[in-house]
Design a protein around this motif. Structure first.
Motif, PDB file in Angstrom:
ATOM      1  N   GLY A  44       5.346   0.249  27.598  1.00  0.00           N
ATOM      2  CA  GLY A  44       6.161   1.165  26.814  1.00  0.00           C
ATOM      3  C   GLY A  44       7.439   1.569  27.518  1.00  0.00           C
ATOM      4  O   GLY A  44       8.316   2.178  26.923  1.00  0.00           O
ATOM      5  N   ALA A  45       7.531   1.236  28.808  1.00  0.00           N
ATOM      6  CA  ALA A  45       8.714   1.559  29.612  1.00  0.00           C
ATOM      7  C   ALA A  45       8.736   0.614  30.801  1.00  0.00           C
ATOM      8  O   ALA A  45       7.717  -0.017  31.130  1.00  0.00           O
ATOM      9  CB  ALA A  45       8.663   3.009  30.090  1.00  0.00           C
ATOM     10  N   ASP A  46       9.872   0.511  31.460  1.00  0.00           N
ATOM     11  CA  ASP A  46       9.938  -0.271  32.689  1.00  0.00           C
ATOM     12  C   ASP A  46       9.021   0.352  33.734  1.00  0.00           C
ATOM     13  O   ASP A  46       8.849   1.574  33.756  1.00  0.00           O
ATOM     14  CB  ASP A  46      11.367  -0.297  33.233  1.00  0.00           C
ATOM     15  CG  ASP A  46      12.312  -1.127  32.375  1.00  0.00           C
ATOM     16  OD1 ASP A  46      11.830  -1.957  31.576  1.00  0.00           O
ATOM     17  OD2 ASP A  46      13.532  -0.947  32.518  1.00  0.00           O
ATOM     18  N   PRO A  47       8.436  -0.463  34.612  1.00  0.00           N
ATOM     19  CA  PRO A  47       7.589   0.089  35.673  1.00  0.00           C
ATOM     20  C   PRO A  47       8.393   1.030  36.575  1.00  0.00           C
ATOM     21  O   PRO A  47       9.587   0.820  36.796  1.00  0.00           O
ATOM     22  CB  PRO A  47       7.151  -1.141  36.466  1.00  0.00           C
ATOM     23  CG  PRO A  47       7.342  -2.288  35.544  1.00  0.00           C
ATOM     24  CD  PRO A  47       8.492  -1.925  34.663  1.00  0.00           C
ATOM     25  N   GLU A  48       7.727   2.057  37.070  1.00  0.00           N
ATOM     26  CA  GLU A  48       8.328   2.966  38.038  1.00  0.00           C
ATOM     27  C   GLU A  48       7.676   2.676  39.377  1.00  0.00           C
ATOM     28  O   GLU A  48       6.452   2.742  39.491  1.00  0.00           O
ATOM     29  CB  GLU A  48       8.086   4.419  37.644  1.00  0.00           C
ATOM     30  CG  GLU A  48       8.724   4.794  36.331  1.00  0.00           C
ATOM     31  CD  GLU A  48       8.372   6.203  35.900  1.00  0.00           C
ATOM     32  OE1 GLU A  48       7.722   6.946  36.675  1.00  0.00           O
ATOM     33  OE2 GLU A  48       8.727   6.567  34.775  1.00  0.00           O
ATOM     34  N   SER A  49       8.466   2.333  40.387  1.00  0.00           N
ATOM     35  CA  SER A  49       7.872   2.024  41.688  1.00  0.00           C
ATOM     36  C   SER A  49       8.437   2.932  42.765  1.00  0.00           C
ATOM     37  O   SER A  49       9.543   3.453  42.648  1.00  0.00           O
ATOM     38  CB  SER A  49       8.096   0.556  42.050  1.00  0.00           C
ATOM     39  OG  SER A  49       9.461   0.303  42.256  1.00  0.00           O
ATOM     40  N   ARG A  50       7.623   3.095  43.827  1.00  0.00           N
ATOM     41  CA  ARG A  50       8.034   3.904  44.973  1.00  0.00           C
ATOM     42  C   ARG A  50       7.228   3.416  46.169  1.00  0.00           C
ATOM     43  O   ARG A  50       6.301   2.638  46.032  1.00  0.00           O
ATOM     44  CB  ARG A  50       7.788   5.382  44.713  1.00  0.00           C
ATOM     45  CG  ARG A  50       6.316   5.744  44.550  1.00  0.00           C
ATOM     46  CD  ARG A  50       6.126   7.204  44.148  1.00  0.00           C
ATOM     47  NE  ARG A  50       4.746   7.611  44.155  1.00  0.00           N
ATOM     48  CZ  ARG A  50       3.835   7.308  43.272  1.00  0.00           C
ATOM     49  NH1 ARG A  50       4.167   6.554  42.236  1.00  0.00           N
ATOM     50  NH2 ARG A  50       2.596   7.734  43.373  1.00  0.00           N
ATOM     51  N   GLU A  51       7.599   3.910  47.337  1.00  0.00           N
ATOM     52  CA  GLU A  51       6.858   3.575  48.548  1.00  0.00           C
ATOM     53  C   GLU A  51       6.033   4.763  48.989  1.00  0.00           C
ATOM     54  O   GLU A  51       6.482   5.908  48.899  1.00  0.00           O
ATOM     55  CB  GLU A  51       7.809   3.170  49.670  1.00  0.00           C
ATOM     56  CG  GLU A  51       8.303   1.754  49.549  1.00  0.00           C
ATOM     57  CD  GLU A  51       8.988   1.274  50.824  1.00  0.00           C
ATOM     58  OE1 GLU A  51       8.761   1.860  51.902  1.00  0.00           O
ATOM     59  OE2 GLU A  51       9.746   0.313  50.723  1.00  0.00           O
ATOM     60  N   SER A  52       4.825   4.477  49.472  1.00  0.00           N
ATOM     61  CA  SER A  52       3.979   5.534  50.019  1.00  0.00           C
ATOM     62  C   SER A  52       4.485   5.879  51.423  1.00  0.00           C
ATOM     63  O   SER A  52       5.364   5.200  51.965  1.00  0.00           O
ATOM     64  CB  SER A  52       2.526   5.071  50.087  1.00  0.00           C
ATOM     65  OG  SER A  52       2.396   4.031  51.037  1.00  0.00           O
ATOM     66  N   LYS A  53       3.930   6.913  52.007  1.00  0.00           N
ATOM     67  CA  LYS A  53       4.313   7.310  53.358  1.00  0.00           C
ATOM     68  C   LYS A  53       4.050   6.198  54.362  1.00  0.00           C
ATOM     69  O   LYS A  53       4.752   6.078  55.361  1.00  0.00           O
ATOM     70  CB  LYS A  53       3.585   8.581  53.769  1.00  0.00           C
ATOM     71  CG  LYS A  53       4.018   9.793  52.982  1.00  0.00           C
ATOM     72  CD  LYS A  53       3.228  11.025  53.373  1.00  0.00           C
ATOM     73  CE  LYS A  53       3.634  12.199  52.488  1.00  0.00           C
ATOM     74  NZ  LYS A  53       2.812  13.382  52.764  1.00  0.00           N
ATOM     75  N   SER A  54       3.044   5.372  54.084  1.00  0.00           N
ATOM     76  CA  SER A  54       2.702   4.271  54.987  1.00  0.00           C
ATOM     77  C   SER A  54       3.554   3.023  54.747  1.00  0.00           C
ATOM     78  O   SER A  54       3.408   2.033  55.460  1.00  0.00           O
ATOM     79  CB  SER A  54       1.222   3.919  54.844  1.00  0.00           C
ATOM     80  OG  SER A  54       0.970   3.400  53.550  1.00  0.00           O
ATOM     81  N   GLY A  55       4.413   3.054  53.722  1.00  0.00           N
ATOM     82  CA  GLY A  55       5.296   1.930  53.442  1.00  0.00           C
ATOM     83  C   GLY A  55       4.790   0.964  52.387  1.00  0.00           C
ATOM     84  O   GLY A  55       5.454  -0.015  52.069  1.00  0.00           O
ATOM     85  N   SER A  56       3.624   1.216  51.821  1.00  0.00           N
ATOM     86  CA  SER A  56       3.060   0.365  50.779  1.00  0.00           C
ATOM     87  C   SER A  56       3.715   0.697  49.433  1.00  0.00           C
ATOM     88  O   SER A  56       4.050   1.850  49.163  1.00  0.00           O
ATOM     89  CB  SER A  56       1.554   0.594  50.691  1.00  0.00           C
ATOM     90  OG  SER A  56       0.989  -0.187  49.670  1.00  0.00           O
ATOM     91  N   THR A  57       3.884  -0.313  48.592  1.00  0.00           N
ATOM     92  CA  THR A  57       4.496  -0.108  47.277  1.00  0.00           C
ATOM     93  C   THR A  57       3.451   0.379  46.275  1.00  0.00           C
ATOM     94  O   THR A  57       2.318  -0.104  46.253  1.00  0.00           O
ATOM     95  CB  THR A  57       5.137  -1.405  46.763  1.00  0.00           C
ATOM     96  OG1 THR A  57       6.086  -1.858  47.725  1.00  0.00           O
ATOM     97  CG2 THR A  57       5.822  -1.204  45.424  1.00  0.00           C
ATOM     98  N   ILE A  58       3.867   1.340  45.445  1.00  0.00           N
ATOM     99  CA  ILE A  58       3.044   1.873  44.357  1.00  0.00           C
ATOM    100  C   ILE A  58       3.859   1.732  43.075  1.00  0.00           C
ATOM    101  O   ILE A  58       5.033   2.108  43.047  1.00  0.00           O
ATOM    102  CB  ILE A  58       2.695   3.355  44.583  1.00  0.00           C
ATOM    103  CG1 ILE A  58       1.954   3.535  45.908  1.00  0.00           C
ATOM    104  CG2 ILE A  58       1.883   3.898  43.412  1.00  0.00           C
ATOM    105  CD1 ILE A  58       1.826   4.980  46.335  1.00  0.00           C
ATOM    106  N   ALA A  59       3.255   1.179  42.029  1.00  0.00           N
ATOM    107  CA  ALA A  59       3.954   1.048  40.739  1.00  0.00           C
ATOM    108  C   ALA A  59       3.126   1.714  39.650  1.00  0.00           C
ATOM    109  O   ALA A  59       1.903   1.562  39.596  1.00  0.00           O
ATOM    110  CB  ALA A  59       4.179  -0.419  40.394  1.00  0.00           C
TER     111      ALA A  59
END
Length: 117
Positions: free
Chosen positions: A13-28
């Motif tokens: 329904g929308a483009d994915p929203e991604s960010r990095e965790s404190k440990s540097g791993s990607t979360i989408a």
């Protein structure tokens, strides 16, 4: 024995929203719509759309953020998770989401299916 498994086939329904965790791993984070067509008592057809929050981690999250966009059809396998968090004002909030173990891109540019685990 217990089982916590979810399978969804739906559209973003929308483009994915991604960010990095404190440990540097990607979360989408994804918003997936699934629809069901049913007939009411009078015989009229109607659609019911259900919205699902989906979260991906690591390499899957990187690929989702890179290749998916609003409207794309996806196959998701995962598990239901509920979590409690606090907003900026300190109020308790609750979220139920699908933690994706597997994401398959169903509507590729060339009509192909892309697999990401």
């Amino acid at each position: 024995m217990t089982v916590n498994k979810v399978i969804l086939v739906g559209n973003l329904g929308a483009d994915p929203e991604s960010r990095e965790s404190k440990s540097g791993s990607t979360i989408a984070n994804l918003r997936i719509a699934t629809s069901e067509r049913t007939k009411d008592r009078e015989g009229n057809w109607g659609d019911h759309t259900e919205w699902h929050r989906v979260v991906c981690f690591g390499r899957t999250a990187e690929n989702v953020a890179r290749f998916l966009s609003k409207g794309r059809q996806v196959y998701i396998e995962g598990k239901i998770r509920s979590r409690k968090w606090q907003d900026r004002d300190g109020n308790d909030k609750y979220t139920t989401e699908i933690v994706a173990d597997q994401v398959k891109f169903l509507s590729g540019d060339k009509g192909g299916v892309f697999f990401f685990f």
